[in-house]
Design an enzyme around this catalytic site. Structure first.
Site, PDB file in Angstrom:
ATOM      1  CG  ASP A 135      -3.826   4.449   5.826  1.00  0.00           C
ATOM      2  OD1 ASP A 135      -3.365   5.602   5.817  1.00  0.00           O
ATOM      3  OD2 ASP A 135      -3.107   3.437   5.859  1.00  0.00           O
TER       4      ASP A 135
ATOM      5  CG  HIS B 182      -2.797   4.484  -5.151  1.00  0.00           C
ATOM      6  ND1 HIS B 182      -1.842   3.651  -4.627  1.00  0.00           N
ATOM      7  CD2 HIS B 182      -2.384   4.745  -6.412  1.00  0.00           C
ATOM      8  CE1 HIS B 182      -0.900   3.411  -5.532  1.00  0.00           C
ATOM      9  NE2 HIS B 182      -1.200   4.076  -6.618  1.00  0.00           N
TER      10      HIS B 182
ATOM     11  CB  CYS C  88     -24.884  11.322  -5.903  1.00  0.00           C
ATOM     12  SG  CYS C  88     -24.617  12.911  -6.700  1.00  0.00           S
TER      13      CYS C  88
ATOM     14  CB  CYS D  62     -27.579  12.567  -9.779  1.00  0.00           C
ATOM     15  SG  CYS D  62     -26.350  11.259  -9.557  1.00  0.00           S
TER      16      CYS D  62
ATOM     17  N   GLY E 106       8.826   2.343   3.698  1.00  0.00           N
ATOM     18  CA  GLY E 106       7.849   1.253   3.688  1.00  0.00           C
ATOM     19  C   GLY E 106       7.132   1.032   2.376  1.00  0.00           C
ATOM     20  CB  THR E 107       6.920   2.066  -0.853  1.00  0.00           C
ATOM     21  OG1 THR E 107       6.450   1.629  -2.139  1.00  0.00           O
ATOM     22  CG2 THR E 107       8.106   2.973  -1.035  1.00  0.00           C
TER      23      THR E 107
ATOM     24  CG  ASN F 272      11.259  -1.744   2.955  1.00  0.00           C
ATOM     25  OD1 ASN F 272      11.012  -2.776   3.570  1.00  0.00           O
ATOM     26  ND2 ASN F 272      10.524  -1.329   1.942  1.00  0.00           N
TER      27      ASN F 272
END
Ligand code: NAD
Ligand code: ZN
Length: 229
Positions: free
Chosen positions: A95, A110, A137, A139, A176-177, A202
Site C-alpha cells: 500500500d 509483494h 501499454c 504495445c 504486525g506480521t 504484535n
C-alpha cells in the site's frame, strides 16, 4: 532499550502495520477476501479474462488506502531513518504507507499498488494517482498491477535483496506480521541465525514468537514508545 546502538536495523512489517491506519487486512475479520473472491479479482487468470474488472477493483483499493493516513509508528521509522544510517524496511504490504510517511529504503516483497507493468514489454510504470493514469501499454496490452497475486511467483530479485539485508543486520524488528506467509516467514530465523537481536511487536503472540529474543505485545502505532523506553 537503546536501539540506536545497533548498526544495521531491519524493520520487517506486515498487514498489522497498515491495519492500525485503517487499511483492511486480507484474511482477518473485515478482511477483503471475505467480501471479494480473489479468483475473480486477484490472479493472472482473472486479469486475462477481464482486465478492466480487475483494474477497477485495484483502483477501489487505491482509493481506500488514500483515505488512510500513516500513523505514529510509520512516522517513528522515518524519524529513526533521519538520525541513523542503515535503517531498512522490508514490508509485505503493497500500500505504500511507509513511503507516504517519508520513509526511504523500503523493500516491497509483494510489489506496489502504485505501479503497473507490462509483461509483454518488461516495463514498469509508476502510477500514483487516485485513479490509474494509464491502463494500456504502448504495445496495446493492458498494464497489470505490479503486485504479487495469488498463484504468482515472487520476484526473486526482491527476495534476494531482502535476504541480503536481513543476513547483515544486527537488529531485526518485526511489526504486525503473523509470520505464516513464506518466504517472509523464514526471515526472523534468518536474522537470528546470523546473530541479530530479534524483537517482535504484535497485538498477540504468533507462531514465530518463540524465535524472538524479545516479544512485545503492543500496537504498531506505539513502537516508538516500546523501542526507546
Ligand atoms: P497477517 O494478516 O497474516 O497478520 C497480521 C498480523 O498483524 C497479525 O499477527 C495481527 O495480530 C497483527 N496486528 C493486527 N493489528 C495490529 C496492530 N495494530 N499492531 C500490531 N500488530 C497488529 O498479515 P501478514 O503477516 O502481513 O501476511 C499477510 C499477507 O497479505 C502478506 O503477504 C501481505 O502481502 C498481504 N497483505 C497486505 C496488505 C497491505 O498492503 N496493507 C494488507 C493485507 C494483507
Ligand atoms: Zn507492453
Amino acid at each position: 532499550m537503546d536501539i540506536t546502538k545497533y548498526n544495521k536495523i531491519v524493520l520487517f512489517t506486515g498487514a498489522g502495520m497498515s491495519a492500525e491506519s485503517g487499511v483492511p487486512t486480507y484474511r482477518g475479520s473485515g478482511g477483503i477476501w471475505h467480501k471479494y473472491n480473489w479468483e475473480e479479482y486477484a490472479c493472472q487468470d482473472a486479469f486475462d479474462r477481464d482486465p478492466k474488472k480487475v483494474l477497477d477493483f485495484h483502483e477501489l483499493r487505491r482509493k481506500s488506502v488514500l483515505e488512510c493516513k500513516p500513523h505514529d509508528g510509520h512516522k517513528f521509522i522515518t524519524k529513526l531513518q533521519n538520525s541513523h544510517d542503515n535503517i531498512i524496511v522490508v514490508t509485505q504490504n503493497i500500500d505504500g504507507m511507509h513511503q507516504r510517511a517519508g520513509t526511504d529504503n523500503v523493500v516491497e516483497l509483494h510489489g506496489s499498488l502504485w505501479r503497473l507493468r507490462c509483461d509483454n514489454c518488461g516495463i514498469t510504470n509508476n502510477d500514483i494517482g487516485e485513479t490509474f493514469v494509464n491502463t494500456k501499454c504502448k504495445c496495446g496490452n493492458y498494464l497489470r498491477p505490479d503486485i504479487t497475486w495469488f498463484d504468482d511467483m515472487l520476484n526473486s530479485n526482491v527476495i534476494q535483496q531482502a535476504s541480503d539485508v536481513i543476513q547483515k543486520c544486527d537488529l531485526f524488528i518485526s511489526i504486525g506480521t503473523s509470520g505464516i506467509v513464506w518466504p517472509a516467514a523464514g526471515f526472523p530465523q534468518e536474522a537470528k541465525s546470523n546473530g541479530a537481536f530479534c524483537i517482535e511487536i504484535n497485538t498477540e503472540r504468533t507462531e514465530l514468537s518463540y524465535i524472538y529474543d524479545k516479544v512485545i505485545i503492543g500496537k504498531a502505532g506505539e513502537i516508538g514508545e516500546y523501542l526507546l523506553k
